[in-house]
Design an enzyme around this catalytic site. Structure first.
Site, PDB file in Angstrom:
ATOM      1  N   VAL A 140       0.833  -1.267   0.084  1.00  0.00           N
ATOM      2  CA  VAL A 140      -0.037  -0.092   0.004  1.00  0.00           C
ATOM      3  C   VAL A 140       0.780   1.032  -0.038  1.00  0.00           C
ATOM      4  CG1 VAL A 140      -1.677   1.340   1.322  1.00  0.00           C
ATOM      5  CG2 VAL A 140      -1.905  -1.220   1.229  1.00  0.00           C
ATOM      6  N   ALA A 197       4.572   4.053   2.891  1.00  0.00           N
ATOM      7  CA  ALA A 197       4.139   2.924   2.521  1.00  0.00           C
ATOM      8  C   ALA A 197       4.233   1.566   3.287  1.00  0.00           C
ATOM      9  CB  ALA A 197       5.054   2.387   1.157  1.00  0.00           C
ATOM     10  N   LYS A 198       3.682   0.723   3.230  1.00  0.00           N
ATOM     11  CA  LYS A 198       3.981  -0.876   3.809  1.00  0.00           C
ATOM     12  C   LYS A 198       3.510  -1.812   3.026  1.00  0.00           C
ATOM     13  CE  LYS A 198       5.107  -1.507   8.013  1.00  0.00           C
ATOM     14  NZ  LYS A 198       6.184  -0.639   8.920  1.00  0.00           N
ATOM     15  N   GLY A 199       4.316  -2.999   3.180  1.00  0.00           N
ATOM     16  CA  GLY A 199       3.688  -4.244   2.470  1.00  0.00           C
ATOM     17  C   GLY A 199       3.874  -5.443   3.629  1.00  0.00           C
TER      18      GLY A 199
END
Ligand code: NAD
Length: 434
Positions: free
Chosen positions: A77, A122-124
């Site tokens: 995201v 962001a992050k994943g």
């Protein structure tokens, strides 16, 4: 919190009825709404900042060691890229889900803005149990996840980093997979790499070092000398042990430390270098540490001290124990250790909380330095990294202290006000592309 939010977003999951346990993400959104109100953000801007720019779900098929195909679910995201390319970790855990990744991505946006790092958030993650995977399976999982996100990642677009259950090796695989597909070595696509592959000196200690820089700044605002202070540290991993060591080097008396095995208390002060050696010789655990008395993690938080550094996990200081906290300063090494409904209790009791998005931003700051060094192809000494880290953390603290004084709000509220204002102002200048 007395201040009631006037606007709500439907994008993020609503907090729902207040349960005993408050999710860190609900806490984050509550603080976001509070700051948006102070800034009188108009509803369009609020919605823009509450909505992720991009949410990608990929299926990640790999061939397991037994020859069978297994399909995992991967997420990335990008919450925001107004200030620059987005930045944020990738976690491997069985309970990774889109809502959590969305909230963590937003958290990264505010954290980068607070320390004036030119990145968005962001992050994943991949939903998997890394303990059940062999090294080969982990490598194939990482490489296929990266391959499926080649159009998302990029040194000028979106830059992953380590997070829960991902390490230097995982970052090296991401870097290599991206590089193979770009037909050139592209070290700046990911941070938290091994030093030999373009990682930065000082990265491992950066978060704890940043915690201590802002803690010393807060002590000085209170007119307290570091060598006359008592410190309690919860969690003795990367962040906690480095914070304890650096406070010890400043002459502070660290009277209690803890990890998952329990707490260890010594009113005369714990010899931190010795405790770190004990932990390293003991499979990274403090279990059996005998130069201190045992104390529960719960009691440890309530010890009378000048500085309390919660550096273990979220939700440790909540509405049930906030009134028992007997520290002058709480410096949030962990993410979300104080819940939103504990904030006002601590405020009423005159406890200064240095919020996570400032206190533990040393890690993302040195990630930024790593990216800069990779792009320059010129690597800094550890001394230069530490000096610049201290400078950025100190100036972020002073800046937020000023914002807090100006609006007569807490440092946490100031951090959100400053971060949201900075992103919103930049967005106004850039305008909405149509
Ligand atoms: P880590 O795994 O190295 O250490 C965690 C420590 O907390 C360990 O000593 C563990 O035993 C202890 N612990 C776990 N549960 C506990 C409990 N219930 N009571 C007491 N101790 C407990 O992790 P870390 O990298 O030091 O991260 C700690 C926190 O800091 C996390 O919230 C993380 O998200 C946050 N953080 C870390 C970084 C970083 O650069 N490492 C950056 C920003 C934020």
């Amino acid at each position: 919190m007395a201040h009631q939010p006037s606007i709500l977003t439907s994008f993020y999951k609503e907090p729902g009825p207040k349960l005993d346990q408050e999710s860190p993400f609900d806490s984050m959104m509550e603080r976001f709404r509070f700051a948006a109100d102070i800034l009188q953000l108009d509803e369009g801007m609020f919605q823009y900042l509450a909505s992720p720019v991009k949410q990608v779900i990929v299926s990640v098929p790999i061939v397991m060691d037994d020859g069978k195909i297994k399909v995992f679910e991967g997420f990335r995201v990008i919450h925001d890229n107004v200030l620059g390319p987005s930045k944020g970790g990738v976690r491997f855990a069985p309970d990774v889900h889109l809502d959590e990744v969305k909230a963590l991505a937003a958290w990264m946006t505010w954290k980068c803005a607070v320390v004036n790092v030119p990145f968005g958030g962001a992050k994943g993650g991949i939903r998997c149990n890394p303990k059940e995977l062999s090294k080969g399976e982990l490598e194939r999982l990482t490489r296929r996840y990266t391959a499926n996100l080649l159009e998302v990642f990029g040194p000028d677009r979106d830059i992953p980093a380590p997070d829960m259950n991902t390490d230097e090796q995982v970052m090296a695989w991401i870097m290599d997979t991206y590089s193979m597909n770009s037909l050139r070595t592209e070290t700046a696509v990911v941070t938290g790499k091994p030093i030999i592959l373009g990682g930065s000196q000082g990265r491992k200690e950066a978060t704890g070092r940043g915690v201590v820089t802002v803690t010393l700044a807060a002590l000085s605002k209170m007119g307290l000398m570091p060598n006359k202070t008592t410190v309690v540290v919860q969690g003795f991993g990367n962040v906690g042990s480095v914070s304890a060591q650096l406070m010890y080097e400043q002459g502070a008396k660290v009277i209690a430390i803890s990890d998952i095995s329990g707490g260890y208390y010594n009113a005369n002060g714990i010899d931190i270098p010795e405790a770190i050696k004990f932990m390293n010789d003991n499979n990274r655990s403090l279990e059996g540490y005998s130069n201190a008395d045992p104390i529960s993690n719960e009691d440890l938080l309530q010890l009378s001290c000048d500085v309390l550094i919660p550096a273990a996990k979220e939700d440790q200081i909540n509405r049930h124990n906030a009134h028992k906290i007997d520290a002058k300063i709480v410096s949030e090494g962990a993410n979300g250790p104080v819940t939103a409904n504990a904030d006002s209790i601590l405020e009423d009791n005159g406890v200064m909380v240095i919020p996570d998005i400032l206190a533990n931003a040393g890690g993302v700051t040195v990630s930024y330095f790593e990216w800069v060094q990779d792009r320059q192809g010129y690597f800094w000494t550890e001394e230069r990294v530490n000096r610049r880290l201290n400078r950025m953390m100190r100036s972020a603290f002073d800046n937020l202290y000023g914002v807090a004084e100006k609006h007569n709000i807490t440092l946490r509220q100031a951090a959100y006000v400053y971060a949201i204002d900075r992103v919103a102002e930049t967005l106004k200048l850039r305008g909405i592309y149509a």
